[in-house]
Design an enzyme around this catalytic site. Structure first.
Site, mmCIF file in Angstrom:
data_model
loop_
_atom_site.group_PDB
_atom_site.id
_atom_site.type_symbol
_atom_site.label_atom_id
_atom_site.label_comp_id
_atom_site.label_asym_id
_atom_site.label_seq_id
_atom_site.Cartn_x
_atom_site.Cartn_y
_atom_site.Cartn_z
ATOM 1 N N ARG A 137 63.794 60.537 35.853
ATOM 2 C CA ARG A 137 64.788 61.364 35.380
ATOM 3 C C ARG A 137 65.735 61.983 36.165
ATOM 4 O O ARG A 137 66.930 62.606 37.240
ATOM 5 C CB ARG A 137 64.182 62.493 34.586
ATOM 6 C CG ARG A 137 65.561 62.921 33.165
ATOM 7 C CD ARG A 137 64.176 63.123 32.550
ATOM 8 N NE ARG A 137 62.765 63.310 32.138
ATOM 9 C CZ ARG A 137 62.296 61.990 32.145
ATOM 10 N NH1 ARG A 137 63.123 61.482 31.241
ATOM 11 N NH2 ARG A 137 60.758 61.039 32.398
ATOM 12 N N THR A 138 64.849 63.228 37.566
ATOM 13 C CA THR A 138 65.620 64.025 38.185
ATOM 14 C C THR A 138 65.888 62.676 39.438
ATOM 15 O O THR A 138 67.083 63.526 40.189
ATOM 16 C CB THR A 138 63.721 64.506 39.022
ATOM 17 O OG1 THR A 138 63.403 65.077 37.709
ATOM 18 C CG2 THR A 138 64.056 65.317 39.821
ATOM 19 N N LYS A 187 52.309 54.434 57.253
ATOM 20 C CA LYS A 187 52.271 54.477 58.365
ATOM 21 C C LYS A 187 51.544 55.289 58.933
ATOM 22 O O LYS A 187 50.816 55.087 59.890
ATOM 23 C CB LYS A 187 53.090 53.177 59.158
ATOM 24 C CG LYS A 187 53.504 51.899 58.279
ATOM 25 C CD LYS A 187 54.589 52.000 59.806
ATOM 26 C CE LYS A 187 55.694 50.232 59.170
ATOM 27 N NZ LYS A 187 56.672 50.333 60.116
ATOM 28 N N ARG A 216 60.791 64.504 46.434
ATOM 29 C CA ARG A 216 59.879 65.006 45.985
ATOM 30 C C ARG A 216 58.477 65.015 46.308
ATOM 31 O O ARG A 216 58.359 63.529 47.041
ATOM 32 C CB ARG A 216 60.159 64.577 44.175
ATOM 33 C CG ARG A 216 58.257 64.457 43.470
ATOM 34 C CD ARG A 216 59.022 63.929 41.846
ATOM 35 N NE ARG A 216 60.238 65.102 41.980
ATOM 36 C CZ ARG A 216 59.459 64.523 40.280
ATOM 37 N NH1 ARG A 216 59.291 63.446 39.080
ATOM 38 N NH2 ARG A 216 60.560 65.778 39.427
ATOM 39 N N HIS A 262 59.200 73.235 40.886
ATOM 40 C CA HIS A 262 60.398 72.186 40.074
ATOM 41 C C HIS A 262 61.698 73.134 40.258
ATOM 42 O O HIS A 262 62.309 73.518 38.708
ATOM 43 C CB HIS A 262 60.407 71.125 39.121
ATOM 44 C CG HIS A 262 60.846 70.324 38.853
ATOM 45 N ND1 HIS A 262 62.186 69.846 39.995
ATOM 46 C CD2 HIS A 262 60.275 69.134 38.268
ATOM 47 C CE1 HIS A 262 62.278 69.057 39.147
ATOM 48 N NE2 HIS A 262 61.006 68.363 38.646
#
Ligand code: ASP
Length: 307
Positions: free
Chosen positions: A52-53, A81, A102, A130
């Protein structure tokens, strides 16, 4: 001037109201916004799963006429890496006009913002916060209830690890007349730092209970949450707690007729699908509102960065 949004508290109440007003205008006149981000690039940098986000940010940018570059899998990025978040943010700034990020670690978005030369929007950092989910939540409450004043808001489920809960409480506590009913098992209670910083200093009335049934008749808003499996240290605890609350049609009969039921999604078992047919279920409207609020925020931060 470049400005990032890491925490919902980075936005004043006036700015939150302004973002909601812009979102309403976008809903009413989408064509007026179709070209507003032409030749601008959003990079979505997702080190943790999301449907969704990330898509909401991407849809938002496309609807503003902009372009999107996307990193959806940390394993395929240079992070695997050993590249630091700080370096990644610097590098991505060379390609992007704005970044949505995120990350599973609390504070990672702030590190990115401190090192990027373009605005960074926190799309969720671990169990911390959030803010853009909260923007979606605020618009949903305002559209459905007409405002925030005098509302009794029940938050149910994983109040400990649920970052959307922490951000929502931080935002709503700045509006007058809100009260809370905090519904959770003992082990998943709201962290005391959220209570100490957001609720207690403002003298906001709140009660804590383990019983959803007892809370139901008192609520104007019920905000259900998923037990956050990925933040548990041991699976046994998760399995014991995961089905602590299941909202079903029988429990809905205990709620007011003008109750609204929200959920940041994804849902697991905590709301039975039969509830979807109840007109008080607002969680899919919340998804759509999230896109409009992300459009509103992208516009605001790009405009500020250009001034
Ligand atoms: N989608 C929300 C989040 O990213 C809620 C959840 O995952 O339960 O925090």
């Amino acid at each position: 001037m470049k400005r990032s949004v890491i925490d919902i508290l980075d936005l004043s109440v006036e700015e939150l109201n302004g973002l909601m007003d812009t979102a309403e205008d976008i809903i009413a006149h989408p064509d007026d916004y179709a070209d507003r981000c032409r030749r601008k690039k959003l990079v979505t940098l997702f080190f943790e799963p999301s449907t969704r986000t990330r898509m909401s940010f991407e849809a938002a940018m496309y609807e503003l006429g902009g372009n999107v570059l996307s990193m959806t899998d940390a394993a395929s990025s240079s992070a695997s890496k050993g590249e630091s978040v700080a370096d990644t943010a610097r590098v991505i700034s060379c390609y992007a006009d704005i970044i949505a990020m995120r990350h599973p670690k609390e504070g990672a978005a702030l590190v990115a913002a401190n090192n990027a030369t373009v605005p960074v929007i926190n799309a969720g950092d671990g169990g911390h916060c959030h803010p853009t989910q909260t923007l979606a939540d605020l618009l949903t409450i305002r559209r459905e209830k007409g405002g925030f004043s005098g509302l009794t808001v029940g938050l149910c489920g994983d109040l400990k690890f649920g970052r959307t809960v922490h951000s929502l409480i931080n935002a709503l506590s700045r509006y007058d007349g809100v009260r809370y009913v905090l519904i959770s098992p003992e082990e998943l209670k709201l962290p005391s730092y959220v209570k100490e910083e957001a609720i207690k200093p403002r003298g906001i009335p709140y009660e804590q209970t383990e019983s959803l049934e007892e809370a139901m008749p008192k609520l104007d808003v019920l905000y259900m949450t998923r037990v956050q499996k990925e933040r548990f240290f041991n699976e046994e605890d998760y399995l014991r707690l995961k089905d602590s609350y299941i909202l079903d049609p029988a429990k809905m009969t205990l709620g007011r007729r003008d109750l609204i039921v929200m959920h940041p999604l994804p849902r697991v078992n905590e709301i039975s699908v039969a509830v979807d047919r109840d007109p008080r279920a607002c969680y899919f409207k919340q998804v759509l509102n999230g896109k409009y609020m992300r459009m509103s925020l992208i516009l605001k931060l790009l405009e500020e960065a250009a001034s």
